[in-house]
Design an enzyme around this catalytic site. Structure first.
Site, PDB file in Angstrom:
ATOM      1  N   LYS A  22       0.852  -1.203   0.000  1.00  0.00           N
ATOM      2  CA  LYS A  22       0.000   0.000   0.000  1.00  0.00           C
ATOM      3  C   LYS A  22       0.885   1.250   0.000  1.00  0.00           C
ATOM      4  O   LYS A  22       0.646   2.186  -0.755  1.00  0.00           O
ATOM      5  CB  LYS A  22      -0.878   0.000   1.239  1.00  0.00           C
ATOM      6  CG  LYS A  22      -1.421   1.365   1.628  1.00  0.00           C
ATOM      7  CD  LYS A  22      -2.266   1.347   2.878  1.00  0.00           C
ATOM      8  CE  LYS A  22      -1.502   1.582   4.129  1.00  0.00           C
ATOM      9  NZ  LYS A  22      -1.229   2.967   4.502  1.00  0.00           N
ATOM     10  N   ASN A  23       1.921   1.242   0.832  1.00  0.00           N
ATOM     11  CA  ASN A  23       2.727   2.468   1.001  1.00  0.00           C
ATOM     12  C   ASN A  23       3.699   2.711  -0.139  1.00  0.00           C
ATOM     13  O   ASN A  23       4.303   3.776  -0.205  1.00  0.00           O
ATOM     14  CB  ASN A  23       3.441   2.442   2.358  1.00  0.00           C
ATOM     15  CG  ASN A  23       2.443   2.610   3.492  1.00  0.00           C
ATOM     16  OD1 ASN A  23       1.264   2.928   3.259  1.00  0.00           O
ATOM     17  ND2 ASN A  23       2.879   2.377   4.723  1.00  0.00           N
ATOM     18  N   CYS A 116      -4.241  12.646  13.214  1.00  0.00           N
ATOM     19  CA  CYS A 116      -4.999  11.392  13.315  1.00  0.00           C
ATOM     20  C   CYS A 116      -4.654  10.793  14.680  1.00  0.00           C
ATOM     21  O   CYS A 116      -3.859  11.338  15.429  1.00  0.00           O
ATOM     22  CB  CYS A 116      -4.638  10.442  12.180  1.00  0.00           C
ATOM     23  SG  CYS A 116      -2.969   9.839  12.280  1.00  0.00           S
ATOM     24  N   ARG A 121       0.888  14.605  12.994  1.00  0.00           N
ATOM     25  CA  ARG A 121       1.198  14.436  11.577  1.00  0.00           C
ATOM     26  C   ARG A 121       1.508  15.768  10.857  1.00  0.00           C
ATOM     27  O   ARG A 121       0.785  16.202   9.973  1.00  0.00           O
ATOM     28  CB  ARG A 121       0.080  13.692  10.849  1.00  0.00           C
ATOM     29  CG  ARG A 121      -0.435  12.422  11.498  1.00  0.00           C
ATOM     30  CD  ARG A 121       0.556  11.290  11.609  1.00  0.00           C
ATOM     31  NE  ARG A 121       1.026  10.729  10.373  1.00  0.00           N
ATOM     32  CZ  ARG A 121       0.431   9.736   9.706  1.00  0.00           C
ATOM     33  NH1 ARG A 121      -0.676   9.227  10.170  1.00  0.00           N
ATOM     34  NH2 ARG A 121       0.944   9.262   8.586  1.00  0.00           N
ATOM     35  N   ASP A 307       5.139   0.752  11.973  1.00  0.00           N
ATOM     36  CA  ASP A 307       3.885   0.137  11.501  1.00  0.00           C
ATOM     37  C   ASP A 307       3.726  -1.298  11.974  1.00  0.00           C
ATOM     38  O   ASP A 307       2.715  -1.931  11.673  1.00  0.00           O
ATOM     39  CB  ASP A 307       3.819   0.179   9.967  1.00  0.00           C
ATOM     40  CG  ASP A 307       3.678   1.591   9.467  1.00  0.00           C
ATOM     41  OD1 ASP A 307       3.849   1.810   8.254  1.00  0.00           O
ATOM     42  OD2 ASP A 307       3.421   2.490  10.281  1.00  0.00           O
ATOM     43  N   ARG A 399      -8.504  -0.372   5.258  1.00  0.00           N
ATOM     44  CA  ARG A 399      -7.739   0.682   4.566  1.00  0.00           C
ATOM     45  C   ARG A 399      -6.395   0.142   4.092  1.00  0.00           C
ATOM     46  O   ARG A 399      -5.862   0.581   3.086  1.00  0.00           O
ATOM     47  CB  ARG A 399      -7.480   1.853   5.527  1.00  0.00           C
ATOM     48  CG  ARG A 399      -8.660   2.685   5.848  1.00  0.00           C
ATOM     49  CD  ARG A 399      -8.240   3.962   6.515  1.00  0.00           C
ATOM     50  NE  ARG A 399      -7.143   4.598   5.787  1.00  0.00           N
ATOM     51  CZ  ARG A 399      -6.533   5.714   6.192  1.00  0.00           C
ATOM     52  NH1 ARG A 399      -6.900   6.268   7.316  1.00  0.00           N
ATOM     53  NH2 ARG A 399      -5.564   6.251   5.504  1.00  0.00           N
TER      54      ARG A 399
HETATM   55  C1  EPZ Z   1       4.514   6.994   6.089  1.00  0.00           C
HETATM   56  O1  EPZ Z   1       3.766   8.063   6.626  1.00  0.00           O
HETATM   57  C2  EPZ Z   1       3.584   5.788   6.088  1.00  0.00           C
HETATM   58  N1  EPZ Z   1       2.407   6.071   5.273  1.00  0.00           N
HETATM   59  C3  EPZ Z   1       3.148   5.456   7.515  1.00  0.00           C
HETATM   60  O2  EPZ Z   1       2.368   4.266   7.456  1.00  0.00           O
HETATM   61  C4  EPZ Z   1       4.400   5.189   8.354  1.00  0.00           C
HETATM   62  O3  EPZ Z   1       4.011   4.946   9.694  1.00  0.00           O
HETATM   63  C5  EPZ Z   1       5.334   6.404   8.286  1.00  0.00           C
HETATM   64  O4  EPZ Z   1       5.651   6.699   6.917  1.00  0.00           O
HETATM   65  C6  EPZ Z   1       6.631   6.158   9.029  1.00  0.00           C
HETATM   66  O5  EPZ Z   1       7.276   5.044   8.497  1.00  0.00           O
HETATM   67  C7  EPZ Z   1       2.502   5.988   3.929  1.00  0.00           C
HETATM   68  O6  EPZ Z   1       3.550   5.724   3.382  1.00  0.00           O
HETATM   69  C8  EPZ Z   1       1.241   6.233   3.154  1.00  0.00           C
HETATM   70  P1  EPZ Z   1       6.651  10.302   8.045  1.00  0.00           P
HETATM   71  P2  EPZ Z   1       4.378   9.570   6.581  1.00  0.00           P
HETATM   72  O7  EPZ Z   1       6.554  11.603   7.356  1.00  0.00           O
HETATM   73  O8  EPZ Z   1       5.253   9.726   5.413  1.00  0.00           O
HETATM   74  C9  EPZ Z   1       7.312  13.466  11.415  1.00  0.00           C
HETATM   75  C10 EPZ Z   1       0.546   2.872   7.840  1.00  0.00           C
HETATM   76  O9  EPZ Z   1       0.161   2.354   8.898  1.00  0.00           O
HETATM   77  N2  EPZ Z   1       7.130  14.458  10.360  1.00  0.00           N
HETATM   78  O10 EPZ Z   1       7.741   9.354   7.638  1.00  0.00           O
HETATM   79  O11 EPZ Z   1       3.261  10.502   6.761  1.00  0.00           O
HETATM   80  C11 EPZ Z   1       6.063  12.646  11.686  1.00  0.00           C
HETATM   81  O12 EPZ Z   1       5.212  13.312  12.608  1.00  0.00           O
HETATM   82  C12 EPZ Z   1       0.991   4.319   7.849  1.00  0.00           C
HETATM   83  O13 EPZ Z   1       0.624   2.278   6.732  1.00  0.00           O
HETATM   84  C13 EPZ Z   1       7.428  15.796  10.628  1.00  0.00           C
HETATM   85  O14 EPZ Z   1       7.831  16.133  11.740  1.00  0.00           O
HETATM   86  O15 EPZ Z   1       5.267   9.561   7.903  1.00  0.00           O
HETATM   87  C14 EPZ Z   1       6.633  11.385  12.273  1.00  0.00           C
HETATM   88  O16 EPZ Z   1       6.920  11.597  13.638  1.00  0.00           O
HETATM   89  C15 EPZ Z   1       0.781   4.992   9.190  1.00  0.00           C
HETATM   90  N3  EPZ Z   1       7.264  16.716   9.644  1.00  0.00           N
HETATM   91  C16 EPZ Z   1       7.949  11.195  11.503  1.00  0.00           C
HETATM   92  O17 EPZ Z   1       8.255  12.486  10.969  1.00  0.00           O
HETATM   93  C17 EPZ Z   1       6.840  16.369   8.385  1.00  0.00           C
HETATM   94  O18 EPZ Z   1       6.721  17.261   7.515  1.00  0.00           O
HETATM   95  C18 EPZ Z   1       7.865  10.207  10.372  1.00  0.00           C
HETATM   96  O19 EPZ Z   1       6.715  10.539   9.622  1.00  0.00           O
HETATM   97  C19 EPZ Z   1       6.546  15.013   8.135  1.00  0.00           C
HETATM   98  C20 EPZ Z   1       6.708  14.077   9.132  1.00  0.00           C
END
Ligand code: EPZ
Length: 420
Positions: A22-23, A116, A121, A307, A399
């Protein structure tokens, strides 16, 4: 709304084939906006997030057809440049249409995703990267309004206080493919899904090097063409089945996996006393004796994936001792604790740490899913709980998992879908 009813206590046996990731699929579908030509995406998991992303693409003017697990998309002449709140608020990954729209049309209006249950996020890193390329960005009524007269390649540090960002790396990398000059992303995400996106973009004619490392180099090109591509297997689904096999004291062969993507979790399963045999594109998982308690800390790839934290906590809830689970990516990602405790688990949260006191077994109960991976953890817990467990609000599960209940039934689980 649907619920799942599970009668636990049956060891899982047999083999299961993992769906596409999915990701990996979601940003790759967004990347098809970068070309007017047709793209063919194979091994696509058909789950609700897939349909949500296709709704957004169709809203923008893309034609999209599903043929089995193959998706045919053709963006042609895009009609719109906005991604409305009604889409983005249901699925955060929609936010990664921002980079492609900005690169292709030099303008975009994308709703902020909002928070969420697993965390606030933020998107500051996405906006930092796109601004560095030359975009003018304003926030108006909950929307990111971006436009750019000219974009030009830059060196961008994209690390945040929680490390790298998967979708920020995706957004900036996609925008940089059509940005004149060379863009370097430092502290880029190294996840396999980010590598898959880069490989798809290169198939379209992009010039990307360094994917899979913290330093990605993108040389801008004038045009990207359509491409055919097969999505990598879903490593989180594969690990979910591995934990299900270990939890139920079963023996399961998990097929269509990239074993190299699973190292961090396999390491911890073996430490917990689970037998894991690695094949070329499968793993065999078996558990006979008791489970040893194991401490985990979630980290960006190749560290232990956030995850999988909830599913692993379900496993540790019946280990013979105390384990400490530290959540470094989303410190609030513990909504599953209260529900697992309603099933007899003994788990105590202290900020980003959870202390799991293993118990002999779990007891069936009515429990509420809160997010995608928490719902998977509750289903796994139901597999071993004595008597019946009902998991409500399983739209969260649908989802991100393709037919998880059907696949578990094929492995011998007694699980069926009903109305709440
Ligand atoms: C991706 O989300 C995945 N989703 C998430 O999977 C996964 O948990 C996450 O990466 C971490 O591996 C998809 O790929 C669709 P991040 P993403 O930006 O990209 C912080 C699932 O269950 N951050 O890597 O949104 C954030 O708060 C989902 O399949 C900032 O601070 O996650 C987090 O603490 C849930 N500023 C960390 O970075 C930003 O601009 C990592 O988040 C962006 C993120």
């Amino acid at each position: 709304m649907d619920k799942l009813v599970i009668e636990g206590g049956r060891p899982l046996k047999g083999s299961v084939t993992v769906s596409g990731s999915k990701n990996a699929l979601l940003p790759i579908l967004a990347a098809t906006l970068l070309t007017p030509e047709k793209c063919v995406i194979k091994n696509a998991p058909l789950l609700s997030d897939t349909y949500t992303m296709l709704r957004i693409l169709r809203h923008l003017g893309v034609s999209a057809e599903i043929d089995g697990s193959t998706i045919h998309v053709k963006s042609g002449k895009l009609k719109k440049f906005n991604a409305p709140y009604r889409f983005v608020s249901t699925m955060r990954a929609s936010f990664c249409v921002l980079g492609p729209l900005l690169a292709r049309l030099k303008k975009a209006e994308v709703s902020l995703p909002g928070g969420c249950v697993i965390g606030i996020r933020p998107v500051d890193l996405h906006l930092k990267g796109l601004k560095a390329l030359g975009a003018n960005i304003e926030i108006k009524e909950g929307y990111v309004c971006a436009q750019a007269k000219r974009l030009s390649g830059k060196q961008i540090f994209l690390g945040g206080s929680f490390g790298s960002s998967v979708l920020a790396t995706a957004n900036v990398m996609m925008a940089a493919t059509l940005t004149p000059g060379t863009t370097i992303i430092e502290n880029a995400a190294c996840e396999p899904e980010t590598v898959d996106l880069a490989n798809f973009l290169n198939r379209m004619g992009a010039k990307i090097k360094g994917q899979g490392s913290p330093r990605i180099e993108i040389k801008g090109v004038k045009y990207l063409s359509g491409a055919k591509y097969e999505i990598i297997p879903d490593r989180i689904e594969a690990i979910t089945f591995a934990i299900a096999a270990a939890l139920s004291k079963g023996e399961v062969t998990i097929k269509n996996v990239r074993v190299e993507h699973l190292s961090a979790v396999i390491e911890k399963l073996v430490e917990a006393g689970v037998k894991v045999k690695k094949g070329k594109n499968f793993i065999f998982v078996k558990r006979t004796g008791s489970l040893r308690p194991v401490d985990i800390t979630t980290l960006p790839y190749p560290g232990f994936p956030t995850d999988v934290q909830a599913q692993f906590m379900a496993l540790m809830s019946v280990a013979s001792g105390i384990s400490v689970i530290t959540e470094k990516i989303y410190p609030d990602r513990f909504m599953h604790i209260s529900e697992l405790n309603r099933m007899g688990a003994q788990i105590f949260r202290q900020g980003p740490y959870s202390i799991v006191h293993g118990v002999k077994n779990l007891k069936g109960a009515q429990v509420m899913a809160s997010d995608l991976r928490a719902s998977a953890a509750l289903v796994l817990a139901g597999l071993i709980a004595k008597d019946k467990t009902e998991v409500f609000r399983i739209y969260h599960l649908d989802r991100g998992y393709e037919n998880l209940d059907k696949k578990l039934t094929q492995l011998g689980a007694r699980i069926y879908r009903g109305k709440q």
